[in-house]
Design a protein around this motif. Sequence first.
Motif, PDB file in Angstrom:
ATOM      1  N   SER A 170       0.829  -1.206   0.000  1.00 33.25           N
ATOM      2  CA  SER A 170       0.000   0.000   0.000  1.00 33.25           C
ATOM      3  C   SER A 170       0.866   1.261   0.000  1.00 33.25           C
ATOM      4  O   SER A 170       1.868   1.309   0.719  1.00 33.25           O
ATOM      5  CB  SER A 170      -0.870   0.032   1.265  1.00 33.25           C
ATOM      6  N   TYR A 171       0.456   2.285  -0.750  1.00 33.91           N
ATOM      7  CA  TYR A 171       1.121   3.598  -0.714  1.00 33.91           C
ATOM      8  C   TYR A 171       0.079   4.702  -0.741  1.00 33.91           C
ATOM      9  O   TYR A 171      -0.871   4.663  -1.533  1.00 33.91           O
ATOM     10  CB  TYR A 171       2.123   3.742  -1.880  1.00 33.91           C
ATOM     11  N   SER A 172       0.280   5.673   0.137  1.00 39.50           N
ATOM     12  CA  SER A 172      -0.615   6.826   0.181  1.00 39.50           C
ATOM     13  C   SER A 172      -0.407   7.672  -1.061  1.00 39.50           C
ATOM     14  O   SER A 172       0.671   7.667  -1.648  1.00 39.50           O
ATOM     15  CB  SER A 172      -0.328   7.654   1.429  1.00 39.50           C
ATOM     16  N   GLY A 195       7.903  10.873   9.511  1.00 40.47           N
ATOM     17  CA  GLY A 195       8.560  10.395   8.292  1.00 40.47           C
ATOM     18  C   GLY A 195       7.647  10.378   7.082  1.00 40.47           C
ATOM     19  O   GLY A 195       6.989  11.377   6.768  1.00 40.47           O
ATOM     20  N   SER A 196       7.584   9.211   6.403  1.00 41.40           N
ATOM     21  CA  SER A 196       6.779   9.117   5.184  1.00 41.40           C
ATOM     22  C   SER A 196       5.276   9.222   5.483  1.00 41.40           C
ATOM     23  O   SER A 196       4.471   9.343   4.559  1.00 41.40           O
ATOM     24  CB  SER A 196       7.074   7.798   4.459  1.00 41.40           C
ATOM     25  N   GLY A 197       4.903   9.197   6.763  1.00 41.68           N
ATOM     26  CA  GLY A 197       3.492   9.364   7.134  1.00 41.68           C
ATOM     27  C   GLY A 197       2.919  10.708   6.712  1.00 41.68           C
ATOM     28  O   GLY A 197       1.716  10.943   6.824  1.00 41.68           O
ATOM     29  N   CYS A 217      -0.356   9.780  11.243  1.00 45.62           N
ATOM     30  CA  CYS A 217       0.099   8.811  10.248  1.00 45.62           C
ATOM     31  C   CYS A 217       1.612   8.656  10.312  1.00 45.62           C
ATOM     32  O   CYS A 217       2.340   9.629  10.450  1.00 45.62           O
ATOM     33  CB  CYS A 217      -0.316   9.299   8.857  1.00 45.62           C
ATOM     34  N   GLY A 218       2.061   7.413  10.205  1.00 51.42           N
ATOM     35  CA  GLY A 218       3.487   7.131  10.210  1.00 51.42           C
ATOM     36  C   GLY A 218       3.700   5.677  10.564  1.00 51.42           C
ATOM     37  O   GLY A 218       2.789   4.854  10.408  1.00 51.42           O
ATOM     38  N   SER A 219       4.892   5.373  11.077  1.00 46.78           N
ATOM     39  CA  SER A 219       5.148   3.984  11.465  1.00 46.78           C
ATOM     40  C   SER A 219       4.180   3.603  12.584  1.00 46.78           C
ATOM     41  O   SER A 219       3.670   4.464  13.320  1.00 46.78           O
ATOM     42  CB  SER A 219       6.586   3.836  11.930  1.00 46.78           C
ATOM     43  N   THR A 220       3.943   2.305  12.716  1.00 48.12           N
ATOM     44  CA  THR A 220       3.005   1.822  13.730  1.00 48.12           C
ATOM     45  C   THR A 220       3.389   2.319  15.126  1.00 48.12           C
ATOM     46  O   THR A 220       2.528   2.784  15.879  1.00 48.12           O
ATOM     47  CB  THR A 220       2.948   0.286  13.667  1.00 48.12           C
ATOM     48  N   ILE A 275      -9.965  11.270  16.667  1.00 49.93           N
ATOM     49  CA  ILE A 275      -8.600  10.940  16.237  1.00 49.93           C
ATOM     50  C   ILE A 275      -8.668   9.835  15.189  1.00 49.93           C
ATOM     51  O   ILE A 275      -9.275   8.786  15.426  1.00 49.93           O
ATOM     52  CB  ILE A 275      -7.745  10.448  17.431  1.00 49.93           C
ATOM     53  N   ARG A 276      -8.087  10.081  14.037  1.00 49.81           N
ATOM     54  CA  ARG A 276      -8.014   9.056  12.986  1.00 49.81           C
ATOM     55  C   ARG A 276      -6.563   8.685  12.774  1.00 49.81           C
ATOM     56  O   ARG A 276      -5.724   9.574  12.634  1.00 49.81           O
ATOM     57  CB  ARG A 276      -8.590   9.595  11.674  1.00 49.81           C
ATOM     58  N   THR A 277      -6.296   7.401  12.742  1.00 49.72           N
ATOM     59  CA  THR A 277      -4.915   6.960  12.613  1.00 49.72           C
ATOM     60  C   THR A 277      -4.745   6.069  11.388  1.00 49.72           C
ATOM     61  O   THR A 277      -5.686   5.389  10.963  1.00 49.72           O
ATOM     62  CB  THR A 277      -4.485   6.173  13.869  1.00 49.72           C
ATOM     63  N   GLU A 278      -3.526   6.099  10.831  1.00 49.83           N
ATOM     64  CA  GLU A 278      -3.164   5.175   9.760  1.00 49.83           C
ATOM     65  C   GLU A 278      -1.744   4.688  10.027  1.00 49.83           C
ATOM     66  O   GLU A 278      -0.805   5.481  10.062  1.00 49.83           O
ATOM     67  CB  GLU A 278      -3.257   5.852   8.391  1.00 49.83           C
ATOM     68  N   ARG A 279      -1.625   3.366  10.230  1.00 43.18           N
ATOM     69  CA  ARG A 279      -0.328   2.763  10.552  1.00 43.18           C
ATOM     70  C   ARG A 279       0.320   2.246   9.272  1.00 43.18           C
ATOM     71  O   ARG A 279      -0.297   1.488   8.526  1.00 43.18           O
ATOM     72  CB  ARG A 279      -0.523   1.605  11.523  1.00 43.18           C
ATOM     73  N   PHE A 280       1.598   2.617   9.087  1.00 46.45           N
ATOM     74  CA  PHE A 280       2.333   2.197   7.884  1.00 46.45           C
ATOM     75  C   PHE A 280       3.118   0.913   8.116  1.00 46.45           C
ATOM     76  O   PHE A 280       3.709   0.377   7.192  1.00 46.45           O
ATOM     77  CB  PHE A 280       3.331   3.292   7.465  1.00 46.45           C
ATOM     78  N   GLY A 281       3.210   0.425   9.357  1.00 46.56           N
ATOM     79  CA  GLY A 281       4.042  -0.741   9.655  1.00 46.56           C
ATOM     80  C   GLY A 281       5.348  -0.307  10.294  1.00 46.56           C
ATOM     81  O   GLY A 281       5.564   0.882  10.526  1.00 46.56           O
ATOM     82  N   GLY A 282       6.223  -1.269  10.581  1.00 43.93           N
ATOM     83  CA  GLY A 282       7.467  -0.941  11.252  1.00 43.93           C
ATOM     84  C   GLY A 282       7.213  -0.680  12.728  1.00 43.93           C
ATOM     85  O   GLY A 282       6.089  -0.789  13.196  1.00 43.93           O
ATOM     86  N   THR A 283       8.281  -0.329  13.443  1.00 42.41           N
ATOM     87  CA  THR A 283       8.079  -0.147  14.891  1.00 42.41           C
ATOM     88  C   THR A 283       8.326   1.290  15.320  1.00 42.41           C
ATOM     89  O   THR A 283       8.663   2.122  14.529  1.00 42.41           O
ATOM     90  CB  THR A 283       9.025  -1.055  15.698  1.00 42.41           C
TER      91      THR A 283
END
Lengths: 273, 85
Positions: free
Chosen positions: A61-63, A150-152, A242-245, A265-273
Amino acid sequence: MIGRPSVPRSGWHPATVVANTPETTSAARLELEVEGWPGNAAGQHLDVRLTAPDGYTATRSYSIASSGPATGDVTRVVLAVDRVPDGEVSPFLVDVARAGDRVEVHGPLGAFFVWQPAAASAAAAGSGESDAAGGPVPSAPRPVQLIAGGSGVVPFVAMAQAHADADDATPFRLLYSVRTPADVFFAPEFERLVSASAPFRLDLVYTREAPAGWPMAPARITREALAEAVLPASDAPLVYVCGSTGFVERVASWLIELGHDARAIRTERFGGT
Amino acid sequence: MQHLDGNALAGALAEFLSFDVTTAIARCNGCGATDEFARAIVFTSPAGTVVRCPSCDHVLATLVESGDRAWLGFSGVSAIEVRRG
Ligand SMILES: Cc1cc2nc3c(=O)[nH]c(=O)nc-3n(C[C@H](O)[C@H](O)[C@H](O)COP(=O)(O)OP(=O)(O)OC[C@H]3O[C@@H](n4cnc5c(N)ncnc54)[C@H](O)[C@@H]3O)c2cc1C
Ligand SMILES: [Zn+2]
């Protein structure tokens, strides 16, 4: 409000890479021409599928950093991909993909992590839209606080651009955590957005290295730093994180401790730690 | 193990369902909480995907894909509210 925006239907589309340019020291900006793209709302993502000559496929997935309606048979879509060392897909997209390469994209996806300008949400309100809590739509738009690691920041550049393009009066603030000045995504775009007439404020937090003369020593964001740089809970902002988990979960739990309504609050997790 | 959230499943589930899952509201039959699917916690592994309730960790749904088949389970969801239109 932005409760449940109506968004174009998703589907698979053939796409051609038209440009791959360095975005930061570890990330690339990819421009794709997507056949039959139906347009997308700001904040949506897509899935990229790569197929190897032996038929093996990998999907990630990519935003989407761009937004807007379809533009003819082929639409330009902008992504920004950060290289995850030893990753399967991101090193290919950042280091190998070049103009002319073909990929497949599935989208646009997700109506949850979306912001639409007041004009668009007013139209939705007219058709009986309600906000995320199921309540009636408030007449004054709620201020928006965006928080990226970061990329979030990728979905947020689309939201801030949609806000500026609509000359929307909703107060917008972005708190953006990056490692070093060279890691800022969309730096020229944000510079323009800060001086556009739509109210937009950018607060940068450097975690490893700050520019010369920066008032704050580089450090990972803390609850106290967050409290100072985001709209207070008393302003009842809509907050997108939005960003890493790991980043998303730390920030979201601090926001709750600071009195923000979990529903806002709306969140989007990209993975990673 | 790293995890994601329900936003990450928008594409995988759009292959099978004609509505956007991220804004669909699921009722957990473990704790009764209702939440947008985007707020659920998603674990992926080569074996498949497990979706857990953000409030009580109960398994809401599973997705297993193999070749030209997929198995979609909603064992922990008592109802899904989908917006028309
Ligand atoms: C909704 C959504 C939107 C996304 N948007 C973007 C985007 O705009 N730009 C972007 O660069 N990425 C984005 N991602 C992350 C992206 O989908 C991939 O996870 C990422 O590119 C790594 O894929 P890979 O194949 O290179 O690594 P993989 O081969 O999948 O993983 C390799 C290793 O890296 C770890 N890892 C996986 N993902 C990450 C991560 N995001 N950060 C750190 N470590 C990770 C894994 O645990 C694994 O150990 C998004 C993810 C989601 C769910
Ligand atoms: Zn539950």
